[in-house]
Design a protein around this motif. Structure first.
Motif, PDB file in Angstrom:
ATOM      1  N   THR A  96       4.534  12.968  12.325  1.00 30.51           N
ATOM      2  CA  THR A  96       3.923  14.163  11.740  1.00 30.51           C
ATOM      3  C   THR A  96       3.380  13.870  10.350  1.00 30.51           C
ATOM      4  O   THR A  96       2.266  14.295   9.999  1.00 30.51           O
ATOM      5  N   LEU A  97       4.146  13.153   9.550  1.00 31.27           N
ATOM      6  CA  LEU A  97       3.691  12.805   8.201  1.00 31.27           C
ATOM      7  C   LEU A  97       2.426  11.952   8.258  1.00 31.27           C
ATOM      8  O   LEU A  97       1.471  12.197   7.521  1.00 31.27           O
ATOM      9  N   LEU A  98       2.406  10.976   9.153  1.00 27.56           N
ATOM     10  CA  LEU A  98       1.224  10.132   9.305  1.00 27.56           C
ATOM     11  C   LEU A  98       0.016  10.947   9.765  1.00 27.56           C
ATOM     12  O   LEU A  98      -1.091  10.806   9.227  1.00 27.56           O
ATOM     13  N   THR A 102       8.117   1.533  12.000  1.00 29.69           N
ATOM     14  CA  THR A 102       7.772   0.202  12.490  1.00 29.69           C
ATOM     15  C   THR A 102       7.189   0.279  13.899  1.00 29.69           C
ATOM     16  O   THR A 102       6.217  -0.414  14.235  1.00 29.69           O
ATOM     17  N   LYS A 103       7.783   1.132  14.748  1.00 27.40           N
ATOM     18  CA  LYS A 103       7.277   1.285  16.118  1.00 27.40           C
ATOM     19  C   LYS A 103       5.840   1.799  16.114  1.00 27.40           C
ATOM     20  O   LYS A 103       4.977   1.265  16.825  1.00 27.40           O
ATOM     21  N   ILE A 104       5.585   2.830  15.332  1.00 25.99           N
ATOM     22  CA  ILE A 104       4.247   3.425  15.302  1.00 25.99           C
ATOM     23  C   ILE A 104       3.236   2.437  14.739  1.00 25.99           C
ATOM     24  O   ILE A 104       2.128   2.274  15.269  1.00 25.99           O
ATOM     25  N   ARG A 105       3.615   1.750  13.680  1.00 22.59           N
ATOM     26  CA  ARG A 105       2.703   0.820  13.019  1.00 22.59           C
ATOM     27  C   ARG A 105       2.383  -0.382  13.893  1.00 22.59           C
ATOM     28  O   ARG A 105       1.286  -0.944  13.815  1.00 22.59           O
ATOM     29  N   SER A 106       3.329  -0.772  14.744  1.00 25.11           N
ATOM     30  CA  SER A 106       3.139  -1.970  15.559  1.00 25.11           C
ATOM     31  C   SER A 106       2.259  -1.732  16.782  1.00 25.11           C
ATOM     32  O   SER A 106       1.791  -2.687  17.409  1.00 25.11           O
ATOM     33  N   VAL A 107       2.011  -0.480  17.105  1.00 24.53           N
ATOM     34  CA  VAL A 107       1.154  -0.158  18.259  1.00 24.53           C
ATOM     35  C   VAL A 107      -0.258   0.107  17.736  1.00 24.53           C
ATOM     36  O   VAL A 107      -0.519   1.125  17.101  1.00 24.53           O
ATOM     37  N   ARG A 108      -1.153  -0.819  17.993  1.00 22.08           N
ATOM     38  CA  ARG A 108      -2.504  -0.739  17.448  1.00 22.08           C
ATOM     39  C   ARG A 108      -3.257   0.497  17.911  1.00 22.08           C
ATOM     40  O   ARG A 108      -4.047   1.082  17.174  1.00 22.08           O
TER      41      ARG A 108
END
Length: 256
Positions: free
Chosen positions: A113-115, A12-18
């Protein structure tokens, strides 16, 4: 806290940072675009080569020249994933929510890493096919010996660059300081050391110089490296593991 919840929180943290998505997109654009350009320009050079020169020509590796620029965007991604929480002060909240610091750190790194690998894998295959199309009659085929390994290896290389940046940023705990060290290291220092005869033997054990071997199908003329593609990749893995271990020790011992 259960590991699954921590993973979901980090996603969620990674996805929320554009800006993280933008950085990964730039890594793909730089790698594909520069790879296509260099491959197109190399087509004429291939036509001028004699039989001896063609023995050492590596059309697969030529299409991955763009990784030298794309990896810089991957470094920024890795730094942002870890360093963002330090720059905003959110690291205190995160560690209060997840007291097990090892679980917190490696969940964050695993998700990122997966992303990074998914993006790098797609980018790698697109880069290969676009670059080989630009080379025309001099192109390599995915079924040729060593080519599929090089394509997958390019994705692994780009991913590990991002992971290495995450480890270094965990140690330094500052995005600006991390970028100030990593950018010159990969963009200036290691290429210079690798091209100077007096320092070449040392430079070949640096992470990008060693890891880059996995993208080669044909060893360049005069290659002095005492390891092959997977040997060089193994050296890079050791660098990444060292960075992660140091990062974990710093996070474990020091206050947020």
């Amino acid at each position: 806290m259960h590991a699954g919840y921590v993973w979901k929180s980090e996603w969620t943290k990674i996805r929320s940072v554009r800006s993280t998505g933008t950085t990964l997109a730039l890594a793909a654009v730089f790698t594909i675009g520069l790879g296509f350009l260099i491959s197109a320009l190399s087509k004429n050079e291939f036509a001028k080569m004699d039989a001896h020169e063609l023995r050492f020509a590596d059309p697969t590796f030529i299409s991955f020249v763009g990784t030298s620029l794309g990896q810089l965007a991957m470094i920024v991604f890795g730094v942002m994933v870890v360093g963002g929480e330090y720059s905003t002060g959110m690291i205190r909240t995160s560690l209060a929510a997840v007291p097990r610091r090892g679980l917190f750190l490696f969940s964050k790194i695993a998700v990122a890493t997966l992303l990074a690998f998914v993006v790098a894998l797609v980018t790698s295959f697109v880069t290969f096919f676009v670059g080989q199309a630009a080379l025309g009659p001099y192109k390599a085929s995915l079924g040729d010996p060593g080519v599929l390994r090089a394509v997958i290896g390019a994705a692994l290389y780009m991913t590990l660059i991002a992971v290495f940046a995450m480890g270094v940023t965990t140690v330094l705990r500052s995005p600006m300081l991390s970028l100030g060290i990593l950018m010159p290291l990969f963009f200036l220092l290691t290429p210079i050391l690798g091209n100077v005869p007096a320092t070449r033997k040392v430079a070949q054990y640096l992470p990008d110089q060693a890891g880059g071997k996995v993208m080669q199908v044909v060893a360049p003329e005069g290659d002095i490296a005492p390891y092959g593609p997977w040997g060089g990749f193994g050296i890079m893995v050791l660098w990444v593991l060292a960075a992660l271990c140091c990062g974990w020790l710093v996070l474990k011992k020091r206050d947020a």
